[in-house]
Motif scaffolding. Sequence first.
Motif, short mmCIF file in Angstrom:
data_model
loop_
_atom_site.label_atom_id
_atom_site.label_comp_id
_atom_site.label_asym_id
_atom_site.label_seq_id
_atom_site.Cartn_x
_atom_site.Cartn_y
_atom_site.Cartn_z
N LYS A 58 0.84 -1.18 0.00
CA LYS A 58 0.00 0.00 0.00
C LYS A 58 0.88 1.25 0.00
O LYS A 58 2.04 1.19 0.39
CB LYS A 58 -0.93 -0.02 1.21
N VAL A 59 0.29 2.34 -0.43
CA VAL A 59 1.05 3.58 -0.56
C VAL A 59 0.23 4.73 0.01
O VAL A 59 -0.97 4.85 -0.28
CB VAL A 59 1.41 3.88 -2.03
N ALA A 60 0.87 5.54 0.84
CA ALA A 60 0.29 6.82 1.27
C ALA A 60 1.07 7.92 0.56
O ALA A 60 2.30 7.97 0.62
CB ALA A 60 0.40 6.97 2.78
N ARG A 61 0.35 8.79 -0.13
CA ARG A 61 1.03 9.81 -0.90
C ARG A 61 0.38 11.17 -0.67
O ARG A 61 -0.81 11.26 -0.35
CB ARG A 61 1.01 9.47 -2.39
N GLY A 62 1.19 12.21 -0.83
CA GLY A 62 0.65 13.55 -0.62
C GLY A 62 1.74 14.59 -0.72
O GLY A 62 2.81 14.36 -1.29
N THR A 63 1.48 15.75 -0.11
CA THR A 63 2.39 16.89 -0.18
C THR A 63 2.41 17.61 1.17
O THR A 63 1.38 17.72 1.83
CB THR A 63 1.94 17.88 -1.27
N THR A 110 -7.43 0.59 5.48
CA THR A 110 -8.32 -0.56 5.55
C THR A 110 -8.84 -0.98 4.19
O THR A 110 -8.83 -2.16 3.84
CB THR A 110 -9.51 -0.24 6.48
N THR A 111 -9.33 -0.04 3.41
CA THR A 111 -10.07 -0.41 2.20
C THR A 111 -9.43 0.04 0.91
O THR A 111 -9.98 -0.22 -0.16
CB THR A 111 -11.49 0.18 2.25
N MET A 112 -8.29 0.71 0.96
CA MET A 112 -7.74 1.23 -0.30
C MET A 112 -6.23 1.02 -0.35
O MET A 112 -5.53 1.20 0.64
CB MET A 112 -8.08 2.71 -0.47
N PRO A 113 -5.71 0.62 -1.51
CA PRO A 113 -4.28 0.40 -1.64
C PRO A 113 -3.48 1.68 -1.74
O PRO A 113 -2.31 1.72 -1.39
CB PRO A 113 -4.17 -0.43 -2.92
N ILE A 114 -4.09 2.75 -2.26
CA ILE A 114 -3.40 4.04 -2.37
C ILE A 114 -4.21 5.07 -1.59
O ILE A 114 -5.38 5.32 -1.90
CB ILE A 114 -3.25 4.47 -3.84
N TYR A 115 -3.60 5.64 -0.58
CA TYR A 115 -4.28 6.61 0.27
C TYR A 115 -3.74 8.00 -0.06
O TYR A 115 -2.56 8.28 0.15
CB TYR A 115 -4.04 6.29 1.74
N ASP A 116 -4.60 8.84 -0.60
CA ASP A 116 -4.22 10.21 -0.92
C ASP A 116 -4.42 11.07 0.32
O ASP A 116 -5.55 11.37 0.71
CB ASP A 116 -5.05 10.74 -2.09
N VAL A 117 -3.32 11.44 0.94
CA VAL A 117 -3.36 12.22 2.17
C VAL A 117 -3.62 13.68 1.82
O VAL A 117 -2.97 14.24 0.93
CB VAL A 117 -2.02 12.09 2.93
N PRO A 118 -4.56 14.32 2.50
CA PRO A 118 -4.76 15.76 2.27
C PRO A 118 -3.46 16.52 2.55
O PRO A 118 -2.61 16.06 3.32
CB PRO A 118 -5.85 16.13 3.28
#
Length: 388
Positions: free
Chosen positions: A215-220, A281-289
């Motif tokens: 899984k990946v958490a991505r953002g800025t 929990t439910t998503m492989p890529i989490y777009d962090v605000p």
Amino acid sequence: MRLARFNLVLLALSLLTLGTGCVQEKLVIPVATVTGKIVVPPAKDPLGVKVSVAGNPGISTYVNERGEFKLEFRTPGRYLLVCRGQQYDVDFVWVDAVLEETVSVGNVYLSEKIVGEAKWIATIVDFPDATGFKVKSLDPRWATDTIPMYDDGTHGDKIANDGIYTTRAQNLYTGSQLYSIIWMKDTEANEVKDPHREFERNGKSEIIVREPDMKVARGTVTSALTGVNYSEVVLATKMGARKINVDSDGKYAMPMEGNGKEYLVFRSPSFHIRAIPVDLTTMPIYDVPPVTLAAKGGGEAKFILIKSDFQEVVNPTVVADFTNWQPQALYDDGTNGDEVAGDGVYTRLFTRVAPGYHKYAFNITATNQVRDPYQESGDSQYSILLVK
């Protein structure tokens, strides 16, 4: 006398041979043989795929390493074969079995499961009195714990009005899902185990909802400052076990493991530490605000402690050289620099601290002192923080 007895034995054997054609004839029960092959996507392994027979709970088999299977029936007729495996969506094929013949169903193609989704089928072959079906979640429970199944060519159903009901659910918790099948007879509901379940656990039907390989958490990250090179910002999770540096423009893509709520912790010598929750929990890529970091002010020192990082946290405190090593309370009530009350992130913001490098540690209980797992730096005993 002995000769007469011998002649009697020969006579008995002759009569037996004339009556049966042999001394002993083996009883042969005719069977209908059905063969087939499960075909899975390239580079995938069909081992573990089970072929069960609707309406015949005692007849099933597993495929071999080539995906081949064979079933035998003592009664001729039309049979529904249900094929499923942990990595693949359930599917089915009909076959007409003929006594003393081998019938091949050919290739049965199974699709690889989609991350966070699951497919179920239920048939009137298994439940002849059913007028409809539902799937009921048991553990974990869904917001709407029961969903209908369809025999109208929608929701994953292949053929309308064929007596095979189907449903596909999305955005599920990945991993184990316990459930039951509800078959309806008009308004009467009957809750049962799935006769074609993948597994059984604690007496319940179990299906495995596919998890992503990574899984990946991505953002800025941003700040009120201009012209900032954010590459000094360290992003860490899992008590610092995994960490990366943010790109110079503030962007990041953090590989994650796990199946639930975790925290991304941002810190650098120029900015105050900040912890951001992410739900994997439910998503492989989490777009962090976008995450706004606050620049350290003169004499400011901010500390955070994440409760879920430790097995036991009771009235946590921080001790530091600038407090003369006297315990100072950490807060999770929205005060003293704490962002969100009751979220399990304890915080303390100090002001008027002398500039320079300061040593500190956390007391997570009255008798257990630990270093900061997300420290800027440290020595053999304490974590170290730079105060501007």
